[in-house]
Structure formats: structure tokens, C-alpha cells
Design a protein around this motif. Structure first.
Motif, PDB file in Angstrom:
ATOM      1  N   PRO A 132       0.823  -1.227   0.000  1.00  0.00           N
ATOM      2  CA  PRO A 132       0.000   0.000   0.000  1.00  0.00           C
ATOM      3  C   PRO A 132       0.849   1.266   0.000  1.00  0.00           C
ATOM      4  CG  PRO A 132      -0.046  -1.063   2.141  1.00  0.00           C
ATOM      5  CD  PRO A 132       0.676  -1.985   1.209  1.00  0.00           C
ATOM      6  N   GLU A 133       2.100   1.178   0.462  1.00  0.00           N
ATOM      7  CA  GLU A 133       2.963   2.366   0.461  1.00  0.00           C
ATOM      8  C   GLU A 133       3.257   2.837  -0.956  1.00  0.00           C
ATOM      9  OE1 GLU A 133       5.503  -1.238   0.272  1.00  0.00           O
ATOM     10  OE2 GLU A 133       3.889  -0.656   1.597  1.00  0.00           O
ATOM     11  N   ASP A 134       3.328   1.912  -1.919  1.00  0.00           N
ATOM     12  CA  ASP A 134       3.540   2.299  -3.315  1.00  0.00           C
ATOM     13  C   ASP A 134       2.370   3.120  -3.835  1.00  0.00           C
ATOM     14  OD1 ASP A 134       5.866   0.872  -3.219  1.00  0.00           O
ATOM     15  OD2 ASP A 134       5.125  -0.827  -4.389  1.00  0.00           O
ATOM     16  N   ILE A 135       1.171   2.745  -3.452  1.00  0.00           N
ATOM     17  CA  ILE A 135      -0.026   3.438  -3.915  1.00  0.00           C
ATOM     18  C   ILE A 135      -0.079   4.841  -3.330  1.00  0.00           C
ATOM     19  CG2 ILE A 135      -2.552   3.369  -3.994  1.00  0.00           C
ATOM     20  CD1 ILE A 135      -1.061   1.169  -5.623  1.00  0.00           C
ATOM     21  N   SER A 136       0.209   4.983  -2.044  1.00  0.00           N
ATOM     22  CA  SER A 136       0.151   6.316  -1.435  1.00  0.00           C
ATOM     23  C   SER A 136       1.229   7.213  -2.010  1.00  0.00           C
ATOM     24  CB  SER A 136       0.275   6.219   0.083  1.00  0.00           C
ATOM     25  OG  SER A 136       1.526   5.667   0.446  1.00  0.00           O
ATOM     26  N   THR A 137       2.415   6.667  -2.286  1.00  0.00           N
ATOM     27  CA  THR A 137       3.478   7.463  -2.898  1.00  0.00           C
ATOM     28  C   THR A 137       3.054   7.937  -4.275  1.00  0.00           C
ATOM     29  OG1 THR A 137       5.158   6.213  -1.702  1.00  0.00           O
ATOM     30  CG2 THR A 137       5.888   7.439  -3.627  1.00  0.00           C
ATOM     31  N   THR A 138       2.493   7.057  -5.048  1.00  0.00           N
ATOM     32  CA  THR A 138       2.036   7.418  -6.393  1.00  0.00           C
ATOM     33  C   THR A 138       0.947   8.482  -6.320  1.00  0.00           C
ATOM     34  OG1 THR A 138       2.524   5.196  -7.165  1.00  0.00           O
ATOM     35  CG2 THR A 138       1.089   6.517  -8.537  1.00  0.00           C
ATOM     36  N   THR A 139       0.021   8.345  -5.383  1.00  0.00           N
ATOM     37  CA  THR A 139      -1.051   9.320  -5.228  1.00  0.00           C
ATOM     38  C   THR A 139      -0.492  10.681  -4.849  1.00  0.00           C
ATOM     39  OG1 THR A 139      -2.538   7.564  -4.536  1.00  0.00           O
ATOM     40  CG2 THR A 139      -3.212   9.812  -4.025  1.00  0.00           C
ATOM     41  N   GLU A 140       0.459  10.697  -3.928  1.00  0.00           N
ATOM     42  CA  GLU A 140       1.079  11.966  -3.524  1.00  0.00           C
ATOM     43  C   GLU A 140       1.822  12.602  -4.693  1.00  0.00           C
ATOM     44  OE1 GLU A 140       3.471  10.777  -0.263  1.00  0.00           O
ATOM     45  OE2 GLU A 140       1.755  10.419   1.069  1.00  0.00           O
ATOM     46  N   GLU A 141       2.540  11.797  -5.477  1.00  0.00           N
ATOM     47  CA  GLU A 141       3.249  12.332  -6.642  1.00  0.00           C
ATOM     48  C   GLU A 141       2.276  12.933  -7.646  1.00  0.00           C
ATOM     49  OE1 GLU A 141       5.527   9.160  -8.262  1.00  0.00           O
ATOM     50  OE2 GLU A 141       6.964   9.129  -6.611  1.00  0.00           O
ATOM     51  N   LEU A 142       1.165  12.242  -7.895  1.00  0.00           N
ATOM     52  CA  LEU A 142       0.176  12.754  -8.843  1.00  0.00           C
ATOM     53  C   LEU A 142      -0.442  14.058  -8.347  1.00  0.00           C
ATOM     54  CD1 LEU A 142      -1.624   9.470  -9.898  1.00  0.00           C
ATOM     55  CD2 LEU A 142      -0.149  10.889 -11.314  1.00  0.00           C
ATOM     56  N   GLN A 143      -0.752  14.113  -7.064  1.00  0.00           N
ATOM     57  CA  GLN A 143      -1.327  15.338  -6.514  1.00  0.00           C
ATOM     58  C   GLN A 143      -0.334  16.480  -6.607  1.00  0.00           C
ATOM     59  OE1 GLN A 143      -2.445  14.070  -2.604  1.00  0.00           O
ATOM     60  NE2 GLN A 143      -4.461  13.333  -3.255  1.00  0.00           N
ATOM     61  N   SER A 144       0.940  16.206  -6.331  1.00  0.00           N
ATOM     62  CA  SER A 144       1.972  17.233  -6.431  1.00  0.00           C
ATOM     63  C   SER A 144       2.125  17.715  -7.862  1.00  0.00           C
ATOM     64  CB  SER A 144       3.301  16.680  -5.917  1.00  0.00           C
ATOM     65  OG  SER A 144       4.340  17.594  -6.145  1.00  0.00           O
ATOM     66  N   ASN A 145       2.150  16.782  -8.801  1.00  0.00           N
ATOM     67  CA  ASN A 145       2.276  17.142 -10.217  1.00  0.00           C
ATOM     68  C   ASN A 145       1.068  17.950 -10.685  1.00  0.00           C
ATOM     69  OD1 ASN A 145       4.712  15.821 -10.382  1.00  0.00           O
ATOM     70  ND2 ASN A 145       3.824  13.940 -11.181  1.00  0.00           N
ATOM     71  N   PHE A 146      -0.113  17.579 -10.210  1.00  0.00           N
ATOM     72  CA  PHE A 146      -1.318  18.297 -10.595  1.00  0.00           C
ATOM     73  C   PHE A 146      -1.269  19.736 -10.073  1.00  0.00           C
ATOM     74  CE2 PHE A 146      -5.790  19.520 -10.011  1.00  0.00           C
ATOM     75  CZ  PHE A 146      -6.221  19.369 -11.304  1.00  0.00           C
ATOM     76  N   ARG A 147      -0.826  19.904  -8.817  1.00  0.00           N
ATOM     77  CA  ARG A 147      -0.727  21.255  -8.247  1.00  0.00           C
ATOM     78  C   ARG A 147       0.286  22.107  -8.998  1.00  0.00           C
ATOM     79  NH1 ARG A 147       0.402  18.956  -3.205  1.00  0.00           N
ATOM     80  NH2 ARG A 147      -1.436  17.786  -2.676  1.00  0.00           N
TER      81      ARG A 147
END
Length: 80
Positions: free
Chosen positions: A57-72
Motif C-alpha cells: 500500500p505504500e507504493d499506492i500512497s506514494t504514487t497518489t502523492e506524486e500525482l497530486q503534487s504534479n497536478f498542483r
């Protein structure tokens, strides 16, 4: 995926109704085999996602955080 080839000799002319029925039956079997293969591929993909969510699950949260950062930041990129 493996396929079986069936050769059935027809007693009559290829232009008979029996020949047409046989051709349509073989065509239907081919289409069902392709559909089965696609469904199996979908199930395998879902199993991989389920495994990753359950065991990593840590891979998923990292990916989600990266996507949110990229979107911002206004960045859009593909995630493979």
C-alpha cells in the motif's frame, strides 16, 4: 493462449446450408475464445492491482502523492 484447430471434412458442396451453419458455428467459437481471453486478461490485471494494494500500500500512497503534487504544479504526465 492456445487454440485448437479442427478440420472437419464436409460430405457435400461448400455452398450448402450445412456448410454455412458449420462456418458460423466455428466463427462463434472463435469469437467466444477471444472474449474469454480478454476477460482473463482483465481478471489478471485486477489480481495484480489487488495484490499491490494489499501487500504494497505504500507504493499506492506514494504514487497518489506524486500525482497530486504534479497536478498542483500544473504538470501532466503518464503513469505506467
Amino acid at each position: 493462449a492456445s487454440y485448437t484447430v479442427v478440420i472437419v471434412p464436409l460430405r457435400n458442396d461448400l455452398n450448402t446450408l450445412d456448410a454455412l451453419r458449420f462456418f458460423l458455428w466455428v466463427k462463434k467459437l472463435r469469437d467466444l475464445e477471444r472474449e474469454k481471453d480478454l476477460l482473463l486478461m482483465g481478471v489478471q490485471a485486477l489480481e495484480q492491482v489487488r495484490y499491490r494494494l494489499f501487500f504494497h500500500p505504500e507504493d499506492i500512497s506514494t504514487t497518489t502523492e506524486e500525482l497530486q503534487s504534479n497536478f498542483r504544479n500544473g504538470e501532466i504526465r503518464k503513469v505506467g
